[in-house]
Scaffold this motif. Structure first.
Motif, PDB file in Angstrom:
ATOM      1  N   THR A 239      -4.033  -0.861  -3.486  1.00 25.82           N
ATOM      2  CA  THR A 239      -5.138  -1.368  -2.667  1.00 25.82           C
ATOM      3  C   THR A 239      -6.452  -1.286  -3.419  1.00 25.82           C
TER       4      THR A 239
ATOM      5  N   VAL B 251      -0.839  -5.085   0.990  1.00 22.56           N
ATOM      6  CA  VAL B 251      -2.272  -5.035   0.680  1.00 22.56           C
ATOM      7  C   VAL B 251      -2.970  -6.280   1.213  1.00 22.56           C
TER       8      VAL B 251
ATOM      9  N   SER C   6       0.823  -1.196   0.000  1.00 22.89           N
ATOM     10  CA  SER C   6       0.000   0.000   0.000  1.00 22.89           C
ATOM     11  C   SER C   6       0.862   1.251   0.000  1.00 22.89           C
TER      12      SER C   6
ATOM     13  N   SER D  71      -8.908   4.159   0.678  1.00 22.37           N
ATOM     14  CA  SER D  71      -7.872   3.976  -0.340  1.00 22.37           C
ATOM     15  C   SER D  71      -8.098   4.898  -1.527  1.00 22.37           C
TER      16      SER D  71
END
Length: 305
Positions: A272, A86, A79, A264
């Motif tokens: 993500t 992730v 991420s 996200s």
């Protein structure tokens, strides 16, 4: 049955592969991942440095091939926003969304199928109109508004359930009810229409002539065939609940996949978001495949297609 299952499985794999391409290209063409990492105010030199560092300067087919290879090995990437893997973020958030979707689907089944059966048995009467009114009302009320009303009434005023969170089963009652009621109109109307059509068929007339009445006629003869399209719709609705719980999780402050997707997107976390979009789409593919198998088990004629 095995041959039918293999045909549907090959089709599901083809759809999943197409979805993976779509999920990758949609995000990479819609935004610049390097700019998302560096920030809107970053200088062009910094953005270019990040693009080279993360391999974002390579052609898209090469990036997609690497992403697909990592995906096949269970590597979902890291991420940009949380600076964690992730996979860890998804594993941490998935149980909340799975419980919420499961409870919501159960509420949908317990409300819509009996309501649809009641409306079909009493077609064109005040009972039928009342059941349809309930379905229309459930579809017309916005989820976020109903969620807020449920919080005020049952959490703040009556203190029956917690206001927010997801620590126990009690935390899921209100959000599951709100999420489950969104699917009631579609399933209820489909159940009603299916049963009305089945009740007019020849084999039901024969069953009535043999003495089948009431619940015995409904559960033993009519409901099984009427539920064939309902199974497919329930599979799609479960997919909607898994991927469309963003509003409910936000209203009830639940840390699930929907809230993770929202955060996200707001944080520009491309890896993500990309993986969540792919997983949500893959869930629809799998549930559709599963519903095809269930329908083929209920109705053997489908296996001949």
């Amino acid at each position: 049955m095995l041959r039918y299952a293999m045909k549907r499985f090959v089709l599901a794999i083809a759809v999943a592969f197409t979805v993976s391409i779509g999920a990758f290209l949609a995000l990479h063409l819609a935004t610049d991942p390097a700019r998302a990492i560096a920030g809107e105010d970053a200088e062009a030199q910094v953005v270019q440095q990040i693009r080279v560092e993360y391999g974002l300067d390579r052609p898209l087919p090469a990036q997609y091939g690497e992403w697909l290879t990592d995906l096949a090995q269970g590597d979902f990437g890291d991420s940009y926003y949380w600076h964690q893997s992730v996979a860890h973020l998804i594993i941490e958030a998935a149980p909340t969304t799975l419980r919420l979707a499961g409870f919501a689907l159960l509420i949908t089944i317990l409300v819509s199928i009996p309501l649809g059966a009641l409306a079909a048995i009493n077609a064109n009467t005040w009972i039928d109109r009342a059941a349809l009114s309930v379905a229309v009302s459930a579809q017309a009320i916005p989820s976020f508004w109903l969620g807020l009303v449920m919080i005020v009434v049952f959490a703040v005023e009556l203190h029956w359930f917690p206001v927010s969170g997801g620590g126990s089963w009690a935390h899921f009652v209100l959000p599951a009810f709100v999420l489950g009621m969104r699917s009631v109109p579609a399933v209820m109307r489909l159940t009603r229409a299916g049963l009305i059509e089945v009740y007019e068929s020849d084999y039901i007339r024969t069953a009535r002539a043999k003495g089948f009445r009431g619940r015995k006629l409904l559960t033993g003869q009519a409901l099984r065939n009427a539920l064939l399209p309902v199974v497919s719709v329930l599979a799609v609705q479960l997919g909607h609940k898994l991927g469309g719980s963003i509003i409910i999780e936000s209203v009830f402050s639940m840390r699930g996949l929907g809230r993770l997707a929202l955060d996200s997107i707001l944080g520009g976390d491309i890896p993500t978001v990309q993986m969540l979009v792919f997983l949500f789409a893959l869930t629809f593919v799998f549930l559709t495949f599963l519903s095809d198998l269930i329908n083929a088990w209920i109705d053997p004629r489908l296996r001949l297609r």
